[in-house]
Design a protein around this motif. Sequence first.
Motif, PDB file in Angstrom:
ATOM      1  N   PHE A 136       0.845  -1.294   0.025  1.00  0.00           N
ATOM      2  CA  PHE A 136       0.067   0.016   0.093  1.00  0.00           C
ATOM      3  C   PHE A 136       0.880   1.358  -0.008  1.00  0.00           C
ATOM      4  O   PHE A 136       0.423   2.416  -0.050  1.00  0.00           O
ATOM      5  CB  PHE A 136      -0.999   0.124   1.055  1.00  0.00           C
ATOM      6  CG  PHE A 136      -2.044  -1.022   1.316  1.00  0.00           C
ATOM      7  CD1 PHE A 136      -3.233  -0.799   0.335  1.00  0.00           C
ATOM      8  CD2 PHE A 136      -1.787  -2.281   1.737  1.00  0.00           C
ATOM      9  CE1 PHE A 136      -3.986  -1.690   0.303  1.00  0.00           C
ATOM     10  CE2 PHE A 136      -2.687  -3.330   1.492  1.00  0.00           C
ATOM     11  CZ  PHE A 136      -3.880  -3.183   0.842  1.00  0.00           C
ATOM     12  N   LEU A 137       2.195   0.953   0.207  1.00  0.00           N
ATOM     13  CA  LEU A 137       2.941   2.201   0.163  1.00  0.00           C
ATOM     14  C   LEU A 137       3.838   1.974  -1.168  1.00  0.00           C
ATOM     15  O   LEU A 137       4.177   1.171  -1.541  1.00  0.00           O
ATOM     16  CB  LEU A 137       4.158   2.308   1.403  1.00  0.00           C
ATOM     17  CG  LEU A 137       3.329   2.259   2.801  1.00  0.00           C
ATOM     18  CD1 LEU A 137       4.233   2.036   3.982  1.00  0.00           C
ATOM     19  CD2 LEU A 137       2.506   3.437   2.917  1.00  0.00           C
ATOM     20  N   ARG A 138       4.076   3.480  -1.282  1.00  0.00           N
ATOM     21  CA  ARG A 138       4.846   3.458  -2.948  1.00  0.00           C
ATOM     22  C   ARG A 138       6.000   4.338  -2.645  1.00  0.00           C
ATOM     23  O   ARG A 138       6.344   5.061  -1.859  1.00  0.00           O
ATOM     24  CB  ARG A 138       3.774   3.570  -3.898  1.00  0.00           C
ATOM     25  CG  ARG A 138       3.091   4.982  -3.626  1.00  0.00           C
ATOM     26  CD  ARG A 138       2.219   5.086  -4.809  1.00  0.00           C
ATOM     27  NE  ARG A 138       1.253   6.532  -4.575  1.00  0.00           N
ATOM     28  CZ  ARG A 138       0.013   6.463  -4.341  1.00  0.00           C
ATOM     29  NH1 ARG A 138      -0.567   5.472  -4.124  1.00  0.00           N
ATOM     30  NH2 ARG A 138      -0.431   7.699  -4.398  1.00  0.00           N
ATOM     31  N   GLU A 139       6.770   4.169  -3.827  1.00  0.00           N
ATOM     32  CA  GLU A 139       8.262   4.907  -3.817  1.00  0.00           C
ATOM     33  C   GLU A 139       7.810   6.307  -3.890  1.00  0.00           C
ATOM     34  O   GLU A 139       6.980   6.890  -4.381  1.00  0.00           O
ATOM     35  CB  GLU A 139       8.803   4.600  -5.297  1.00  0.00           C
ATOM     36  CG  GLU A 139      10.291   5.332  -5.312  1.00  0.00           C
ATOM     37  CD  GLU A 139      11.112   4.867  -6.497  1.00  0.00           C
ATOM     38  OE1 GLU A 139      11.862   5.664  -6.901  1.00  0.00           O
ATOM     39  OE2 GLU A 139      10.246   3.952  -7.310  1.00  0.00           O
ATOM     40  N   GLY A 140       8.562   7.122  -3.106  1.00  0.00           N
ATOM     41  CA  GLY A 140       8.275   8.587  -2.959  1.00  0.00           C
ATOM     42  C   GLY A 140       7.349   8.916  -1.721  1.00  0.00           C
ATOM     43  O   GLY A 140       7.496  10.223  -1.098  1.00  0.00           O
ATOM     44  N   ASP A 141       6.822   7.891  -1.101  1.00  0.00           N
ATOM     45  CA  ASP A 141       5.762   8.209  -0.081  1.00  0.00           C
ATOM     46  C   ASP A 141       6.955   8.635   1.392  1.00  0.00           C
ATOM     47  O   ASP A 141       8.061   8.204   1.293  1.00  0.00           O
ATOM     48  CB  ASP A 141       5.211   7.072   0.672  1.00  0.00           C
ATOM     49  CG  ASP A 141       3.907   6.868  -0.279  1.00  0.00           C
ATOM     50  OD1 ASP A 141       3.499   7.669  -1.038  1.00  0.00           O
ATOM     51  OD2 ASP A 141       3.377   5.535  -0.178  1.00  0.00           O
ATOM     52  N   LEU A 142       6.381   9.601   2.032  1.00  0.00           N
ATOM     53  CA  LEU A 142       6.971  10.053   3.237  1.00  0.00           C
ATOM     54  C   LEU A 142       6.308   9.548   4.398  1.00  0.00           C
ATOM     55  O   LEU A 142       4.934   9.786   4.657  1.00  0.00           O
ATOM     56  CB  LEU A 142       7.075  11.429   3.216  1.00  0.00           C
ATOM     57  CG  LEU A 142       7.719  12.313   4.528  1.00  0.00           C
ATOM     58  CD1 LEU A 142       9.248  11.849   4.664  1.00  0.00           C
ATOM     59  CD2 LEU A 142       7.781  13.580   4.161  1.00  0.00           C
ATOM     60  N   LEU A 143       6.827   8.591   5.218  1.00  0.00           N
ATOM     61  CA  LEU A 143       6.193   8.060   6.403  1.00  0.00           C
ATOM     62  C   LEU A 143       6.832   8.746   7.600  1.00  0.00           C
ATOM     63  O   LEU A 143       8.085   8.731   7.795  1.00  0.00           O
ATOM     64  CB  LEU A 143       6.539   6.397   6.290  1.00  0.00           C
ATOM     65  CG  LEU A 143       5.724   5.530   7.366  1.00  0.00           C
ATOM     66  CD1 LEU A 143       4.447   5.389   6.643  1.00  0.00           C
ATOM     67  CD2 LEU A 143       6.570   3.990   7.102  1.00  0.00           C
TER      68      LEU A 143
END
Length: 357
Positions: A51-58
């Motif tokens: 559900f998380l993708r490249e470029g996401d900021l967690l």
Amino acid sequence: MHEHYLSDFDFELPESLIAQYPLTDRTASRLLCVRPGQALEDKTFSDIEGFLREGDLLIVNNTRVIKARLRGHKATKGAIEALIERVTGERTAIAMIRASKAPKPGTELFFETASGETTAVTVTGRQGQFFELAFNEPVLSVLERFGEVPLPPYITHAAEKSDETRYQTVYARHPGAVAAPTAGLHFTDDLLARLRAKGVDVEEVTLHVGAGTFQPVRVEKLSEHEMHSEWFEMPEGVAQRINEAKAQGRRVIAVGTTSLRTIESAADRVGHVESGARDTKLFIRPGYEFKIVDALITNFHLPKSTLVMLVSALAGRERILEAYKHAVEASYRFFSYGDACFIERDPSVPEKENSKE
């Protein structure tokens, strides 16, 4: 903002679904995915990678739970229990105190360890429901030796040795919280490394969760509820990375309601995040317009709690009640040691809420 009532956020929750112990494997919890315009999906926490993708900021909260519960007695031998709400200085703190009679300023309180070591603390004043305490030695060292992990009120077993590690995130660094930022309990170093390898940026903020987080909402009209105050810090580098992500159209995802409140509290009216440390009393409920956060990883919360109101602001009240009803029917485990949700923000929610008369 349209007026909401406490009863709008009630739901049936069988007591048997309140998780009393954590699973051995942190990532083995279940994960309910709530995304706008899509059916609810039942997954396992390790599926969060999908559900998380490249470029996401967690954004995670690196606060560390202190052993905030102290048991002891007054000089008169009357039993007392103190729950540290906040460490205010090296040798000072404010606390909730349980005693047959509220201790007056000047009263000495005594705590001891099983091996017979003793320490004395003096009550110096009051701040509303809290008592101001002065310690003879650094507060954090006293808590480490004399205190116990303050498990939430709905966990019925006394704190055990295993709770000292399991009621703490793997990235807990800054001591000061009275409750764990529980969404983070599902992450392992290995899972975080896999996310980073995928191109997800993981950054840390600090919000010291106070005992006020467990205080029930006592008013029917939500506009009359005053949130408890909590201290947070938004580091300069993290503020910068959040602002860059927003400018580039990348998602900012909060791990836990505490990270979400930190991010939103640090944002100005036009959605620019400012660094710094201060207190927040931000109460997020339906009608609130999110300035920054696009999605949230969180646990399942108590009926009528401010946290159910917060997730309702993100996804819509009816949608959350539908998700929680599904979770109850599917026997998801609730609260601190329970399962998790991945909730994507529904941009149409504040509009729908604010247009209600």
